[in-house]
Design a protein around this motif. Structure first.
Motif, PDB file in Angstrom:
ATOM      1  N   SER A  42       2.419 -11.545 -16.187  1.00  0.00           N
ATOM      2  CA  SER A  42       2.782 -10.720 -17.345  1.00  0.00           C
ATOM      3  C   SER A  42       4.217 -10.200 -17.278  1.00  0.00           C
ATOM      4  N   THR A  43       4.781 -10.071 -16.080  1.00  0.00           N
ATOM      5  CA  THR A  43       6.160  -9.574 -15.967  1.00  0.00           C
ATOM      6  C   THR A  43       7.164 -10.698 -15.742  1.00  0.00           C
ATOM      7  N   GLU A  44       6.646 -11.902 -15.474  1.00  0.00           N
ATOM      8  CA  GLU A  44       7.491 -13.061 -15.151  1.00  0.00           C
ATOM      9  C   GLU A  44       8.349 -12.805 -13.918  1.00  0.00           C
ATOM     10  N   ILE A  45       7.770 -12.093 -12.954  1.00  0.00           N
ATOM     11  CA  ILE A  45       8.439 -11.846 -11.674  1.00  0.00           C
ATOM     12  C   ILE A  45       7.724 -12.708 -10.628  1.00  0.00           C
ATOM     13  N   LYS A  46       8.508 -13.365  -9.784  1.00  0.00           N
ATOM     14  CA  LYS A  46       7.923 -14.235  -8.756  1.00  0.00           C
ATOM     15  C   LYS A  46       7.023 -13.443  -7.805  1.00  0.00           C
ATOM     16  N   MET A  47       5.962 -14.099  -7.340  1.00  0.00           N
ATOM     17  CA  MET A  47       4.994 -13.454  -6.446  1.00  0.00           C
ATOM     18  C   MET A  47       5.658 -12.851  -5.204  1.00  0.00           C
ATOM     19  N   SER A  48       6.668 -13.524  -4.670  1.00  0.00           N
ATOM     20  CA  SER A  48       7.323 -13.011  -3.460  1.00  0.00           C
ATOM     21  C   SER A  48       7.942 -11.630  -3.720  1.00  0.00           C
ATOM     22  N   HIS A  49       8.437 -11.422  -4.918  1.00  0.00           N
ATOM     23  CA  HIS A  49       9.019 -10.120  -5.273  1.00  0.00           C
ATOM     24  C   HIS A  49       7.930  -9.100  -5.593  1.00  0.00           C
ATOM     25  N   ILE A  50       6.851  -9.565  -6.212  1.00  0.00           N
ATOM     26  CA  ILE A  50       5.750  -8.672  -6.599  1.00  0.00           C
ATOM     27  C   ILE A  50       5.240  -7.908  -5.378  1.00  0.00           C
ATOM     28  N   SER A  51       4.966  -8.626  -4.302  1.00  0.00           N
ATOM     29  CA  SER A  51       4.422  -7.990  -3.085  1.00  0.00           C
ATOM     30  C   SER A  51       5.345  -6.898  -2.576  1.00  0.00           C
ATOM     31  N   THR A  52       6.628  -7.188  -2.517  1.00  0.00           N
ATOM     32  CA  THR A  52       7.620  -6.223  -2.037  1.00  0.00           C
ATOM     33  C   THR A  52       7.642  -4.981  -2.919  1.00  0.00           C
ATOM     34  N   VAL A  53       7.692  -5.196  -4.224  1.00  0.00           N
ATOM     35  CA  VAL A  53       7.786  -4.074  -5.166  1.00  0.00           C
ATOM     36  C   VAL A  53       6.501  -3.246  -5.151  1.00  0.00           C
ATOM     37  N   LEU A  54       5.347  -3.898  -5.062  1.00  0.00           N
ATOM     38  CA  LEU A  54       4.084  -3.155  -4.993  1.00  0.00           C
ATOM     39  C   LEU A  54       4.078  -2.235  -3.776  1.00  0.00           C
ATOM     40  N   LYS A  55       4.569  -2.747  -2.658  1.00  0.00           N
ATOM     41  CA  LYS A  55       4.618  -1.937  -1.436  1.00  0.00           C
ATOM     42  C   LYS A  55       5.553  -0.738  -1.634  1.00  0.00           C
ATOM     43  N   GLU A  56       6.720  -0.980  -2.235  1.00  0.00           N
ATOM     44  CA  GLU A  56       7.680   0.111  -2.480  1.00  0.00           C
ATOM     45  C   GLU A  56       7.063   1.185  -3.381  1.00  0.00           C
ATOM     46  N   LEU A  57       6.441   0.756  -4.465  1.00  0.00           N
ATOM     47  CA  LEU A  57       5.853   1.708  -5.415  1.00  0.00           C
ATOM     48  C   LEU A  57       4.674   2.453  -4.796  1.00  0.00           C
ATOM     49  N   LYS A  58       3.922   1.748  -3.931  1.00  0.00           N
ATOM     50  CA  LYS A  58       2.784   2.373  -3.256  1.00  0.00           C
ATOM     51  C   LYS A  58       3.283   3.411  -2.247  1.00  0.00           C
ATOM     52  N   ASP A  59       4.339   3.080  -1.521  1.00  0.00           N
ATOM     53  CA  ASP A  59       4.914   4.014  -0.540  1.00  0.00           C
ATOM     54  C   ASP A  59       5.406   5.299  -1.214  1.00  0.00           C
ATOM     55  N   LYS A  60       5.853   5.186  -2.462  1.00  0.00           N
ATOM     56  CA  LYS A  60       6.349   6.349  -3.210  1.00  0.00           C
ATOM     57  C   LYS A  60       5.222   7.049  -3.970  1.00  0.00           C
ATOM     58  N   LYS A  61       3.993   6.545  -3.793  1.00  0.00           N
ATOM     59  CA  LYS A  61       2.792   7.118  -4.438  1.00  0.00           C
ATOM     60  C   LYS A  61       2.825   7.037  -5.972  1.00  0.00           C
ATOM     61  N   LEU A  62       3.506   6.002  -6.487  1.00  0.00           N
ATOM     62  CA  LEU A  62       3.577   5.792  -7.932  1.00  0.00           C
ATOM     63  C   LEU A  62       2.437   4.893  -8.414  1.00  0.00           C
ATOM     64  N   ILE A  63       1.926   4.074  -7.501  1.00  0.00           N
ATOM     65  CA  ILE A  63       0.768   3.233  -7.790  1.00  0.00           C
ATOM     66  C   ILE A  63      -0.171   3.324  -6.608  1.00  0.00           C
ATOM     67  N   GLU A  64      -1.408   2.847  -6.803  1.00  0.00           N
ATOM     68  CA  GLU A  64      -2.346   2.801  -5.689  1.00  0.00           C
ATOM     69  C   GLU A  64      -3.135   1.508  -5.742  1.00  0.00           C
ATOM     70  N   CYS A  65      -3.570   1.083  -4.563  1.00  0.00           N
ATOM     71  CA  CYS A  65      -4.439  -0.078  -4.454  1.00  0.00           C
ATOM     72  C   CYS A  65      -5.866   0.451  -4.442  1.00  0.00           C
ATOM     73  N   LEU A  66      -6.688  -0.072  -5.344  1.00  0.00           N
ATOM     74  CA  LEU A  66      -8.062   0.424  -5.473  1.00  0.00           C
ATOM     75  C   LEU A  66      -9.002  -0.165  -4.425  1.00  0.00           C
ATOM     76  N   ASN A  67      -8.636  -1.327  -3.873  1.00  0.00           N
ATOM     77  CA  ASN A  67      -9.477  -1.970  -2.863  1.00  0.00           C
ATOM     78  C   ASN A  67      -8.627  -2.514  -1.708  1.00  0.00           C
ATOM     79  N   PRO A  68      -7.994  -1.605  -0.949  1.00  0.00           N
ATOM     80  CA  PRO A  68      -7.030  -2.010   0.085  1.00  0.00           C
ATOM     81  C   PRO A  68      -7.624  -2.842   1.228  1.00  0.00           C
ATOM     82  N   LYS A  69      -8.931  -2.793   1.421  1.00  0.00           N
ATOM     83  CA  LYS A  69      -9.534  -3.569   2.520  1.00  0.00           C
ATOM     84  C   LYS A  69      -9.605  -5.064   2.196  1.00  0.00           C
ATOM     85  N   LYS A  70      -9.518  -5.405   0.939  1.00  0.00           N
ATOM     86  CA  LYS A  70      -9.567  -6.810   0.514  1.00  0.00           C
ATOM     87  C   LYS A  70      -8.274  -7.516   0.905  1.00  0.00           C
ATOM     88  N   ARG A  71      -8.412  -8.768   1.322  1.00  0.00           N
ATOM     89  CA  ARG A  71      -7.217  -9.563   1.626  1.00  0.00           C
ATOM     90  C   ARG A  71      -6.696 -10.224   0.351  1.00  0.00           C
TER      91      ARG A  71
END
Length: 90
Positions: A42-71
């Motif tokens: 939906s954002t047309e951002i490559k998966m390699s960048h998605i993972s990095t950005v999700l981690k950054e946003l999660k570290d800043k508590k702007l987003i959360e993972c609802l099922n972090p135990k899942k691989r």
């Protein structure tokens, strides 16, 4: 009357706006629950960048993972703090 912004919120708004990827992902997650692959499509951002950005946003508590135990098939959504920051971005 405009509400007074605290320094932490100002820093987070600035942090998100410094990266178009962070901005796009946070906007895309607004009140939604998505997997990284759906975000990538939906954002047309490559998966390699998605993972990095999700981690950054999660570290800043702007987003959360609802099922972090899942691989695979992790689900992400915005937090109350993320919603607050978004109010000043869109």
């Amino acid at each position: 009357m405009k509400e007074k912004l605290d320094d932490e919120l100002i820093d987070l708004i600035s942090y998100v706006q410094m990266s178009s990827y962070r901005e796009k992902i946070l906007i895309d997650l607004m009140d939604k629950i998505k997997t990284p692959s759906k975000l990538s499509k939906s954002t047309e951002i490559k998966m390699s960048h998605i993972s990095t950005v999700l981690k950054e946003l999660k570290d800043k508590k702007l987003i959360e993972c609802l099922n972090p135990k899942k691989r695979q098939g992790r689900l992400y959504t915005d937090t109350e703090l993320g919603k607050k920051v978004l109010k000043y971005i869109e």
